[in-house]
Design a protein around this motif. Structure first.
Motif, PDB file in Angstrom:
ATOM      1  N   LYS A 175      13.779   6.010  44.602  1.00 33.01           N
ATOM      2  CA  LYS A 175      12.368   5.502  44.458  1.00 33.01           C
ATOM      3  C   LYS A 175      11.428   6.279  45.139  1.00 33.01           C
ATOM      4  O   LYS A 175      10.440   6.514  44.466  1.00 33.01           O
ATOM      5  CB  LYS A 175      12.291   4.222  45.135  1.00 33.01           C
ATOM      6  N   ARG A 179       8.624   8.289  43.167  1.00 32.96           N
ATOM      7  CA  ARG A 179       7.089   8.208  43.371  1.00 32.96           C
ATOM      8  C   ARG A 179       6.505   9.809  43.603  1.00 32.96           C
ATOM      9  O   ARG A 179       5.149   9.813  42.989  1.00 32.96           O
ATOM     10  CB  ARG A 179       6.909   7.556  44.510  1.00 32.96           C
ATOM     11  N   TYR A 195      -0.620   1.941  38.731  1.00 26.29           N
ATOM     12  CA  TYR A 195       0.945   1.356  39.042  1.00 26.29           C
ATOM     13  C   TYR A 195       0.802  -0.003  40.037  1.00 26.29           C
ATOM     14  O   TYR A 195       0.147   0.076  40.798  1.00 26.29           O
ATOM     15  CB  TYR A 195       1.220   2.440  40.083  1.00 26.29           C
ATOM     16  N   GLU A 202       4.439   1.230  48.714  1.00 25.34           N
ATOM     17  CA  GLU A 202       4.667   1.822  47.646  1.00 25.34           C
ATOM     18  C   GLU A 202       3.201   2.244  47.109  1.00 25.34           C
ATOM     19  O   GLU A 202       3.018   3.243  46.847  1.00 25.34           O
ATOM     20  CB  GLU A 202       5.063   0.862  46.535  1.00 25.34           C
ATOM     21  N   PHE A 206       1.653   6.298  46.960  1.00 23.80           N
ATOM     22  CA  PHE A 206       1.569   6.608  45.722  1.00 23.80           C
ATOM     23  C   PHE A 206      -0.079   7.079  45.264  1.00 23.80           C
ATOM     24  O   PHE A 206      -0.266   7.996  44.781  1.00 23.80           O
ATOM     25  CB  PHE A 206       2.298   5.567  44.764  1.00 23.80           C
TER      26      PHE A 206
END
Ligand SMILES: Nc1ncnc2c1ncn2[C@@H]1O[C@H](COP(=O)(O)OP(=O)(O)OP(=O)(O)O)[C@@H](O)[C@H]1O
Ligand SMILES: [Mg+2]
Length: 358
Positions: A175, A179, A195, A202, A206
């Motif tokens: 993951k 990213r 996203y 996250e 990102f």
């Protein structure tokens, strides 16, 4: 790529019912061409609805959508030229990995050599080179989702790439790498990436810009630093950051200070226009300073617990019934009983009816 403008958009899934409720309340939003965005918020706040309105899966009950100034509200998903990646893999099990990746380009009649070069480029970016000749059916859930992602990335002339929690089925280490890859792809192709996630880490790692949503509304749009330092509502302060922002009821004293319990605390916020109802002081655990002795903007509190989080310690201290959380480096010695906690004036956010006083 395109600039995407949502004008007065709102959506209800049951507009004609007597108890009609907005899944998305009316709002305006412009997505800059080439931007890298995350939509962040709790379950049911309207993230997927927003994304599906942009791609055309959902037709908004109010408002217009413009791509580079052209009204596309009534256009189909394929006419909008959007790539969308969903939470769970959407692939053709009967095809090879190669043919799955090539499919969006084959459908649009690109020539063979162009297709080969794009498929190889995407396969390399997602480390799928070794699997190209395999049948997609035989792959693991991780690998299948990589192919879904690859199919979203293989066309570089799309208006935007929309991703709805695309890495949910992917293991944490991969993951992280993906990213990073998505970030590189955004920088290389200047593709607008949007996203959706409900995971703040996250979103923070990102995106350049994060859209925080709550209950069908956009509550703040900002960079990770802005959301951290100046949350626009107490909800954002609470939702972003670990631990959540410290929030305490207080009273306004004069144009730049408040009363927190028995202590007067100064802030850089201009409080002249504030009328004094439902006022809160917000300060991040990272910004509260542990002092050796009393000083200006300092409260004396009693240590209730110290938790070791590995790279730092989290102190919970009680000041007149308020629990103040303080994050300090691991090596800092924390007194067993009493601590002096300083609130730097520039880190004190003041909220009136849960909204930041600018
Ligand atoms: N097809 C539908 N019909 C009726 N109501 C729906 C439909 N899809 C979503 N809703 C409702 O609209 C609201 C917003 O849902 P949405 O799926 O956009 O939220 P979300 O932020 O994507 O949530 P999650 O994080 O769980 O995916 C919720 O109250 C949901 O129950
Ligand atoms: Mg969703």
């Amino acid at each position: 790529m395109a600039q995407i403008k949502l004008q007065n958009i709102a959506h209800s899934y049951n507009p004609n019912s007597v108890d009609s409720k907005y899944a998305l309340k009316p709002f305006d939003m412009t997505w800059v061409d080439g931007g890298r965005y995350a939509i962040l918020g709790p379950s049911g706040c309207g993230k997927s609805t927003m994304l599906n309105i942009m791609s055309g899966i959902v037709k908004p009950s109010e408002g217009r959508l413009l791509f580079d100034g052209v009204d596309v509200t009534d256009e189909t998903t394929s006419d909008r030229n959007i790539a969308q990646v969903f939470q769970f893999p959407v692939i053709y099990g009967t095809m090879t990995v190669h043919d799955n990746l090539a499919f969006p380009l084959v459908c649009r009649g690109y020539d063979k050599s162009f297709i080969e070069s794009k498929v190889n480029e995407v396969a390399e970016a997602l480390s799928l080179e070794g699997l190209l000749s395999q049948s997609a059916r035989k792959l693991t859930a991780d690998q299948k989702q990589l192919i879904s992602l690859g199919r979203g990335l293989v066309r570089d002339n799309v208006a935007a790439i929309l991703m709805d929690e695309p890495l949910t089925v992917i293991d944490p280490d991969l993951k992280f790498r993906l990213r990073r890859k998505l970030k590189e792809i955004n920088q290389k192709y200047q593709s607008t990436l949007i996203y959706v996630t409900h995971d703040q880490n996250e979103a923070m790692t990102f995106a350049e810009n994060i859209i925080v949503m709550d209950d069908g509304e956009i509550v703040q749009v900002g960079s990770p630093a802005e959301l951290f330092d100046r949350p626009r509502t107490t909800f954002v302060g609470y939702f972003i950051g670990a631990p959540a922002m410290n929030l305490f009821e207080c009273d306004v004293v004069d144009s730049n200070s408040i009363k927190f319990g028995s202590e007067k605390i100064s802030t850089e916020t201009d409080l002249k226009s504030v009328n004094g109802e439902n006022i809160k002081l917000g300060i991040r655990a990272e910004y509260v300073q542990l002092m050796k002795s009393s000083a200006k903007n300092t409260v004396q509190a009693k240590v209730e617990s110290v938790d070791d989080w590995g790279n730092h310690k989290l102190i919970s201290a009680n000041f007149e019934g308020n629990i103040i959380k303080v994050k300090v480096k691991r090596e800092v010695e924390v007194p067993a009983e009493n601590v002096y906690l300083r609130f730097p004036t520039n880190n004190c956010c003041i909220y009136e009816n849960e909204i930041l006083v600018p």
